[in-house]
Design a protein around this motif. Structure first.
Motif, PDB file in Angstrom:
ATOM      1  N   PRO A   1       0.496  -1.076   0.072  1.00 34.15           N
ATOM      2  CA  PRO A   1      -0.054  -0.066   0.166  1.00 34.15           C
ATOM      3  C   PRO A   1       0.917   1.129  -0.084  1.00 34.15           C
ATOM      4  CG  PRO A   1      -0.857  -1.475   1.730  1.00 34.15           C
ATOM      5  CD  PRO A   1       0.568  -2.207   1.224  1.00 34.15           C
TER       6      PRO A   1
ATOM      7  N   ARG B   1       4.614   2.338  -8.269  1.00 40.53           N
ATOM      8  CA  ARG B   1       3.680   2.247  -9.743  1.00 40.53           C
ATOM      9  C   ARG B   1       3.363   3.689 -10.161  1.00 40.53           C
ATOM     10  NH1 ARG B   1       1.955  -1.604  -6.751  1.00 40.53           N
ATOM     11  NH2 ARG B   1       0.068  -0.371  -5.883  1.00 40.53           N
ATOM     12  N   THR B   2       3.039   4.554  -9.355  1.00 37.08           N
ATOM     13  CA  THR B   2       2.574   5.979  -9.544  1.00 37.08           C
ATOM     14  C   THR B   2       3.806   6.698 -10.174  1.00 37.08           C
ATOM     15  OG1 THR B   2       0.948   5.859  -7.887  1.00 37.08           O
ATOM     16  CG2 THR B   2       1.718   7.991  -8.680  1.00 37.08           C
TER      17      THR B   2
ATOM     18  N   ARG C   1       2.658   1.295  -4.141  1.00 33.31           N
ATOM     19  CA  ARG C   1       1.686   2.498  -4.628  1.00 33.31           C
ATOM     20  C   ARG C   1       2.928   3.580  -5.267  1.00 33.31           C
ATOM     21  NH1 ARG C   1      -1.813   6.598  -1.871  1.00 33.31           N
ATOM     22  NH2 ARG C   1      -2.918   7.473  -3.929  1.00 33.31           N
TER      23      ARG C   1
END
Length: 192
Positions: free
Chosen positions: A99, A106-107, A103
């Motif tokens: 999380p 990837r962002t 995250r």
């Protein structure tokens, strides 16, 4: 006027650009980096072993009282450097980190414009600071850093206020309020 710059992280990225800008302006440079091979590539710089400890800044004026040295903490946002162009791993960590770390990775990969800063422009801005008689203690660099800075400052101020009593409880007993001392007036002459 020639000045002496100390550049940490001089072997690559922003540090390399800072070294180049300082040398081009006729300044002397002390370069430091954990990448010894990268430092050897900086042939124009006379390398010296340098060790630094402690904090140079944090004072509101950004000037070290006893030495007359100005120091500015650079707070850049994302910077487009060769290292920033390398893809981040997007997996392989514990599921607990998915999380947060997952995250972010990837962002970051999907948004190459997150690396908004141009290291050459940042080096020129730093060079400009050296000509300022009263440079800032800290300088956010880039639109992302400028956007984040007041949010971070507000969160820090709120946290400091919440823990003020515990912080104050660590002074030795019997001392006057620090704000009334000669030292306080020396480091913050603008305060009553």
């Amino acid at each position: 006027m020639s000045e002496t710059w100390f550049v940490a992280g001089a072997a690559g990225g922003l540090g390399r650009h800072l070294v180049g800008a300082a040398l081009a302006a006729g300044h002397d440079v002390l370069a430091a980096d954990i990448d010894a091979d990268g430092l050897c590539e900086l042939k124009a710089v006379e390398l010296k072993a340098v060790a630094a400890t402690g904090s140079l800044t944090g004072r509101p004026t950004g000037r070290l009282v006893t030495t007359g040295i100005h120091a500015t903490v650079l707070e850049p946002g994302g910077i487009r450097t060769a290292r920033a162009d390398q893809p981040l791993p997007t997996g392989g960590w514990h599921h607990e980190y998915e999380p947060t770390v997952g995250r972010f990775a990837r962002t970051y990969q999907r948004n190459p414009d997150v690396q908004r800063g141009d290291p050459a422009k940042i080096a020129e801005a730093v060079l400009r600071l050296t000509a300022e008689p009263d440079p800032p203690t800290r300088l956010p660099l880039g639109s992302d850093a400028v956007w984040l800075a007041p949010q971070i400052a507000a969160a820090r101020a709120a946290q400091d206020a919440a823990w003020r009593d515990l912080s104050l409880s660590t002074d030795r007993d019997g001392l006057p309020d620090f704000t009334t001392t000669e030292v306080a007036h020396m480091v913050r002459p603008d305060q009553p």
